[in-house]
Write an enzyme that holds these catalytic residues in place. Structure first.
Site, PDB file in Angstrom:
ATOM      1  N   LYS A  98       0.237   6.555   2.448  1.00  0.00           N
ATOM      2  CA  LYS A  98       1.489   5.866   1.684  1.00  0.00           C
ATOM      3  C   LYS A  98       2.734   6.544   2.077  1.00  0.00           C
ATOM      4  O   LYS A  98       2.931   7.457   1.217  1.00  0.00           O
ATOM      5  CB  LYS A  98       1.083   5.420   0.308  1.00  0.00           C
ATOM      6  CG  LYS A  98       2.167   4.772  -0.229  1.00  0.00           C
ATOM      7  CD  LYS A  98       1.887   4.150  -1.798  1.00  0.00           C
ATOM      8  CE  LYS A  98       2.793   4.167  -2.839  1.00  0.00           C
ATOM      9  NZ  LYS A  98       4.254   3.867  -2.638  1.00  0.00           N
ATOM     10  N   GLY A 159       9.429   2.317 -11.522  1.00  0.00           N
ATOM     11  CA  GLY A 159       9.480   2.697 -12.993  1.00  0.00           C
ATOM     12  C   GLY A 159      10.468   1.899 -13.768  1.00  0.00           C
ATOM     13  O   GLY A 159      10.570   2.221 -15.073  1.00  0.00           O
ATOM     14  N   ASN A 208       2.189   1.025 -11.122  1.00  0.00           N
ATOM     15  CA  ASN A 208       1.502   2.073 -11.944  1.00  0.00           C
ATOM     16  C   ASN A 208       2.266   1.895 -13.239  1.00  0.00           C
ATOM     17  O   ASN A 208       1.554   1.726 -14.455  1.00  0.00           O
ATOM     18  CB  ASN A 208       2.244   3.422 -11.160  1.00  0.00           C
ATOM     19  CG  ASN A 208       1.499   4.707 -11.784  1.00  0.00           C
ATOM     20  OD1 ASN A 208       1.354   5.563 -11.054  1.00  0.00           O
ATOM     21  ND2 ASN A 208       0.877   4.552 -12.911  1.00  0.00           N
ATOM     22  N   THR A 209       3.723   2.243 -13.386  1.00  0.00           N
ATOM     23  CA  THR A 209       4.047   2.417 -14.682  1.00  0.00           C
ATOM     24  C   THR A 209       3.881   1.367 -15.796  1.00  0.00           C
ATOM     25  O   THR A 209       3.662   1.701 -17.007  1.00  0.00           O
ATOM     26  CB  THR A 209       5.792   2.443 -14.367  1.00  0.00           C
ATOM     27  OG1 THR A 209       6.191   3.735 -13.761  1.00  0.00           O
ATOM     28  CG2 THR A 209       6.437   3.117 -15.818  1.00  0.00           C
TER      29      THR A 209
HETATM   30  C1  LIG Z   1       6.888   3.998  -4.473  1.00  0.00           C
HETATM   31  C2  LIG Z   1       6.393   4.421  -5.673  1.00  0.00           C
HETATM   32  O1  LIG Z   1       6.320   5.437  -5.957  1.00  0.00           O
HETATM   33  C3  LIG Z   1       5.615   3.386  -6.408  1.00  0.00           C
HETATM   34  O2  LIG Z   1       4.380   3.124  -5.465  1.00  0.00           O
HETATM   35  C4  LIG Z   1       5.277   3.595  -7.705  1.00  0.00           C
HETATM   36  O3  LIG Z   1       3.983   4.616  -7.590  1.00  0.00           O
HETATM   37  C5  LIG Z   1       4.764   2.447  -8.362  1.00  0.00           C
HETATM   38  O4  LIG Z   1       5.822   1.891  -8.936  1.00  0.00           O
HETATM   39  P1  LIG Z   1       5.889   1.409 -10.395  1.00  0.00           P
HETATM   40  O5  LIG Z   1       5.555   2.606 -11.237  1.00  0.00           O
HETATM   41  O6  LIG Z   1       7.533   0.974 -10.788  1.00  0.00           O
HETATM   42  O7  LIG Z   1       4.958   0.417 -10.638  1.00  0.00           O
END
Ligand SMILES: CC(=O)[C@@H](O)[C@H](O)COP(=O)(O)O
Length: 262
Positions: A98, A159, A208-209
């Site tokens: 990635k 995030g 993720n966040t």
């Molecule tokens: C590009 C990047 O780092 C994203 O993949 C991040 O890990 C997920 O973004 P969010 O934390 O906003 O969901």
């Protein structure tokens, strides 16, 4: 539901989950399981820097029996990203990377010029690149020209939890790149944002966040799994187009069916 293809591999789950920011390693594991994700992304730089969880982190990831998608998070130049990708290939024995090249520490805005250059270098070297980019069509086209079969535009900044801020541009990407696996990556804040991405025809969502920082990450993982399934099922069922004006749904004459019934 149809499977999703990343290069030559097929998966049932359309959610890719990040492995950072969870309140505890156990909650990370349980949240990823609840989301049903089969692919987890891991920061190579964090781990090679001896990340605070060290070997324990790897045992937890291995126990999940997921496919690891290493990432170049934190890389600010083409050179740094390429070196990190090569390290990831050694560490994880995978051609997948990635690819993130960040232009600005404050906003984490992708450096799309550096991204295209790094993708070109890595693809020539045999990598299968998952590039994190903005929603700009010309950038996506350059990445496809370089050999990317997956393109990952943001919904909004990493995030931020703001969801899809440029819906028209994402629709354009889907329309112009029908054969490319498109993943919305970053900025997803709520299950409804993920469902929206799937309803637009995106193949997958990476987040993720929103899960890691939820009051209950495990319950939120489950909520995202349900939203992804609903959004994709809605897309595959064929959504009707929106209309500018009213159209009666309760006929006052004739048959209530719009197809002839036997
Ligand atoms: C590009 C990047 O780092 C994203 O993949 C991040 O890990 C997920 O973004 P969010 O934390 O906003 O969901």
């Amino acid at each position: 539901m149809n499977k999703v293809k990343f290069y030559d591999r097929e998966f049932s789950s359309r959610l890719l989950i990040g492995s950072a920011l969870y309140p505890s390693p156990k909650i990370m594991q349980d949240a990823i399981r609840a989301a049903g994700s089969e692919i987890v992304t891991v920061s190579v730089r964090r781990e090679t820097a001896g990340g605070k969880t060290g070997d324990q982190f790897w045992s937890l990831i291995r126990e999940l029996k997921v496919t690891v998608l290493p990432n170049t998070a934190g890389c600010k130049s083409v050179r740094e990203a390429v070196t990190t990708a090569k390290l990831a290939r050694e560490l994880f024995n995978t051609p997948w990377i990635k690819l993130e090249v960040i232009a600005d520490d404050e906003t984490l805005q992708p450096d799309v010029v550096g991204l295209v250059e790094a993708a070109q270098i890595l693809i020539k070297d045999g990598f299968e690149v998952f590039p994190y980019c903005t929603e700009d069509l010309s950038v996506a086209m350059r990445l496809v020209d370089a050999g990317c079969k997956v393109v990952m535009p943001w919904a909004s900044p990493i995030g931020s939890a703001r969801g899809i801020t440029n819906r028209d541009a994402l629709k354009l990407l889907r329309a112009r790149l029908p054969d490319i696996t498109l993943v919305v990556d970053a900025g997803i804040g709520a299950p409804s944002h993920a469902a929206e991405a799937f309803e637009l025809g995106f193949d997958a969502v990476l987040l993720n966040t929103a899960i890691a920082k939820a009051d209950d990450p495990v319950a939120m993982g489950n909520a995202f799994r349900l939203a992804a399934e609903a959004g994709r099922a809605g897309y595959e069922a064929g959504l009707m187009g929106a209309r500018d004006f009213a159209s009666p749904s309760t006929p006052v004459v004739g048959t209530p069916f719009w197809h002839a019934v036997s």
